[in-house]
Design an enzyme around this catalytic site. Structure first.
Site, PDB file in Angstrom:
ATOM      1  CD  GLN A  77      -0.367   3.448  -5.308  1.00 23.99           C
ATOM      2  OE1 GLN A  77      -0.881   4.549  -5.359  1.00 23.99           O
ATOM      3  NE2 GLN A  77      -1.059   2.337  -5.426  1.00 23.99           N
ATOM      4  CB  THR A 120       0.579  -5.533  -1.677  1.00 20.64           C
ATOM      5  OG1 THR A 120       1.181  -4.238  -1.803  1.00 20.64           O
ATOM      6  CG2 THR A 120       1.667  -6.566  -1.453  1.00 20.64           C
ATOM      7  CD  GLU A 121      -0.418  -1.508  -5.617  1.00 19.88           C
ATOM      8  OE1 GLU A 121      -1.056  -2.313  -4.901  1.00 19.88           O
ATOM      9  OE2 GLU A 121      -0.651  -0.287  -5.637  1.00 19.88           O
ATOM     10  CG  ASN A 122       4.720  -3.979  -2.916  1.00 16.99           C
ATOM     11  OD1 ASN A 122       3.514  -4.042  -2.722  1.00 16.99           O
ATOM     12  ND2 ASN A 122       5.597  -4.067  -1.947  1.00 16.99           N
ATOM     13  CB  SER A 165       2.616  -7.808  -9.300  1.00 22.06           C
ATOM     14  OG  SER A 165       1.694  -7.330  -8.349  1.00 22.06           O
TER      15      SER A 165
END
Lengths: 222, 232, 232, 222
Positions: free
Chosen positions: B232, A52-54, A94
């Site tokens: 997002q 997950t990009e966070n 990330s």
């Protein structure tokens, strides 16, 4: 969907179909929205690790009840869980992981995909929309393979696989496969190849789309 | 050398009108709500804020925007289901928006802290967010030139700090904290715990103390529950 | 997905002649001696090696150079008191040297792993090491354009690995390991311990497993004692 | 040094003099060679934290005997120790810290410093020398202030503070102060200012050097 005669795959069937193409042990980012459902169809012994990009690798399912921890969320800001072998890192690390081509597969939703694999999924282009891009552009171009998962037709019946995107682009030539309720497409150098059909014939598909199609439905997956 | 302060008001003292302020957090995870509340109370206005989002609900960054203190926001994903204060200001033309793809936002912040003059990124190439930007082809791939993003102040939420200012974070609340701490002239941290020097294992420190100027202990930070599927 | 191999020979299998190989370590700290020994035994030659130095004493990288397997070395500090094998090959014209300031070396490796096409660095501006390179002025500061440095293989020494390939390092032996692991197509790790999945705290993992392809356990790695004052 | 009549500060006196100008609580990198000696003159309660570019902040004194750990070395590859509050990081993060201007002071040795603050300390320029730069160029330009610590004259009596460097440059205009056995110099916009003299008069210094000098010996330190 109620009351409408629909054909082709349901969202969950489609998610299962995409999941079937995720290689064992792959590192995968599932975009928010529809693609998130794919995780329900990845068996624990597949060894697939979700990014997950966070800032996390090894993300587990959504958290429920007492285990909700607001410091542990996914890119859609939903509380999630941590699987054994997970790791945390900051945002620059990330996105370096994404941009650097380390993820095997990224699955995204789309407004439109062009015959050359251009992706439009971040902005309707309507002037009264507040634009928001998030990590969409990084996801689109970063993974070794970018899959799109979408319904082939929009709610008003317009094809979403198009000769040229009319919506603002997210990335250029970045999509390699398009999984839809009616067919699976592979973007090849020679054109758009249809690999699989669901309740639909190749001829019907040709009539639905303005994109020239190659019939590869009789070839084995490769 | 770090200052350990008694309350958030002291920690944010001196942030002037017109400052550029980075605020950590992805949505509400890692958002330093108490520092933002103190910033609101300080009266500072005409701020340029750098954050991934543009506020959630009515607290923290959302409250700062509602209070009309933010002239411009640099972010990747302003529009969320609960970004109503931003939405209203934006539609009223009362807030300027610089929209940056999330990875370019992170890398621009990292570049500022790392002394990089500019860098070529593939993200955004060929899209409207690269309009007017310099591009370059390297080894057959296309890139857009992006510049560092610096700030006068960073407001960061950490899990633990030691008395020198070394920081560790918690889970995905780490997000922008480490890079913002390095990109700002003055970095102000709220930490749930402040422990003695030597209590943090040197191998696990995420933000070395060189990046931290002020610390305030906020043992039970406030946070609005995250609405499910806020975007997002 | 990571492969856990029984011995260093299996771990380095398949590295072809002519490959570019990053080798971790700063001097001997972090140098993966057993992997290098296995590389020597494999017979691979005509290699381009990326390392901070050019070997110390007679072991590890020094032995690889002595064996005549290194066509070119990319490094910041080849000349040390105990770099006699490199010195001899260099003076005999038998090894090519690309000298890169240490921070540019690190940032070029990082850029390769991070998908950055090129970057502007202030380091080296106005010096002979920037001769012929593109420059740019940004906000009154001068920068040199540098490109990413990639490799086919990285040989990295870690302290602990878990069975998925997550890594932690020890003290200053961390040095180039994390960035080289990310910059190579295939990353091969020797770790003193290999622990079960879940045994490493997710908060302290330095190299996430996505960057690691092969692991071999080397419980008591060899190392020549570091000569005092061997140079930068 | 034995048998030679010398004047000015000894190396240790000079190291102590530089140490006196390091602000309390500063983050400092001491280059290999002479500058390393400065650490002996920084009192523990000064709060000064030492950085070593191979990935550590909070470096302690050299390690001796049983506590030698070959995984814990400084930039000169000498085993060192860890002080409470230390941290470790990888090389890209370490040089980001340097290049990003976060260190308060860096002290380096030099072959030559020019009147404009250009530094030459990495290469004699002799064609038979094997070039090696290490972190010298990063150190030269990275810190908020770069100090040079050197003897004012080379072993053959040539001044090392010069109108223009004849040795290959390490960095352009990067040096702010030059601490030597005979005098302390500050590189100012108006020229090279002499702030302090050791067993030497301003006139003698003017005769020794080809660099125009400003006499600031009577002004308070600032």
């Amino acid at each position: 969907m109620t009351g409408v005669t629909r054909r082709g795959l349901s969202t969950d069937e489609l998610a299962a179909r995409v999941a079937g193409d995720v290689p064992r042990g792959a590192f995968v980012n599932l975009g928010i929205g529809l693609p998130t459902r794919i995780s329900n169809h990845l068996s624990p012994d597949s060894g697939v690790m979700l990014h997950t990009e966070n800032g996390m690798l090894g993300m587990g399912p959504e958290a429920q009840g007492d285990i909700v921890d607001l410091d542990l969320i996914n890119a859609g800001k939903v509380p999630v869980t941590e699987l054994p072998g997970a790791s945390y890192f900051h945002h620059a690390d990330s996105f370096a992981m994404m941009r650097g081509g380390h993820l095997d597969v990224c699955v995204l939703g789309a407004y439109q995909v062009s015959a050359r694999g251009d992706l439009a999924n971040w902005h309707t282009g309507r002037s009264d929309d507040i634009p928001a891009v998030g990590g969409a552009m990084d996801l689109a171009i970063g993974a070794k393979q970018t899959f799109v998962m979408m319904n082939l037709l929009s709610r008003d019946g317009a094809p979403k696989l198009v000769p040229e995107c009319t919506y603002p682009l997210t990335g250029v030539g970045c999509v390699s496969r398009v999984y839809t309720d009616l067919a699976v497409f592979v973007i090849e150098d020679e054109g758009v190849a249809v690999r699989e059909l669901f309740d639909c014939t190749f001829d019907e598909l040709m009539r639905l789309l303005e994109v020239p199609l190659l019939d590869r439905t009789r070839e084995g997956d490769r | 050398m770090v200052s350990i302060l008694d309350n958030p008001a002291e920690a944010v003292a001196g942030i002037p009108d017109g400052a550029t302020v980075m605020i950590g957090g992805f949505g509400t995870a890692g958002q330093p709500v108490e520092l933002i509340d103190a910033l609101i109370a300080s009266g500072a206005t005409d701020l340029t804020v750098v954050n991934n989002n543009a506020g959630n609900g009515d607290v923290g960054l959302a409250a700062l925007i509602r209070a009309g203190r933010v002239r411009k926001i640099v972010c990747s994903f302003p529009r969320q289901r609960d970004s109503w204060h931003f939405d209203q200001k934006y539609r009223a033309g009362e807030i300027e928006l610089e929209l940056v793809p999330q990875g370019n936002l992170a890398e621009r912040i990292r570049a500022a802290g790392a002394g990089i003059g500019a860098f070529y990124t593939p993200t955004g190439y060929g899209t409207s967010l690269a309009d007017g930007k310099e591009t370059r082809e390297v080894d057959g791939h296309h890139y857009v030139l992006e510049y560092p993003l610096r700030a006068d102040y960073a407001l960061v939420k950490a899990h633990r700090a030691d008395e020198l200012g070394n920081l560790v974070y918690r889970k995905t609340a780490r997000n922008f904290g480490p890079i913002m701490a390095a990109a700002a002239t003055t970095t102000i941290v709220q930490a749930e715990e402040v422990v003695p020097v030597g209590a943090l294992d040197p191998e696990i420190i995420v933000t070395p103390c060189i990046y931290v100027d002020r610390i305030v202990r906020v043992p039970a930070p406030a946070r609005a529950p995250e609405p499910v599927g806020a975007g997002q």
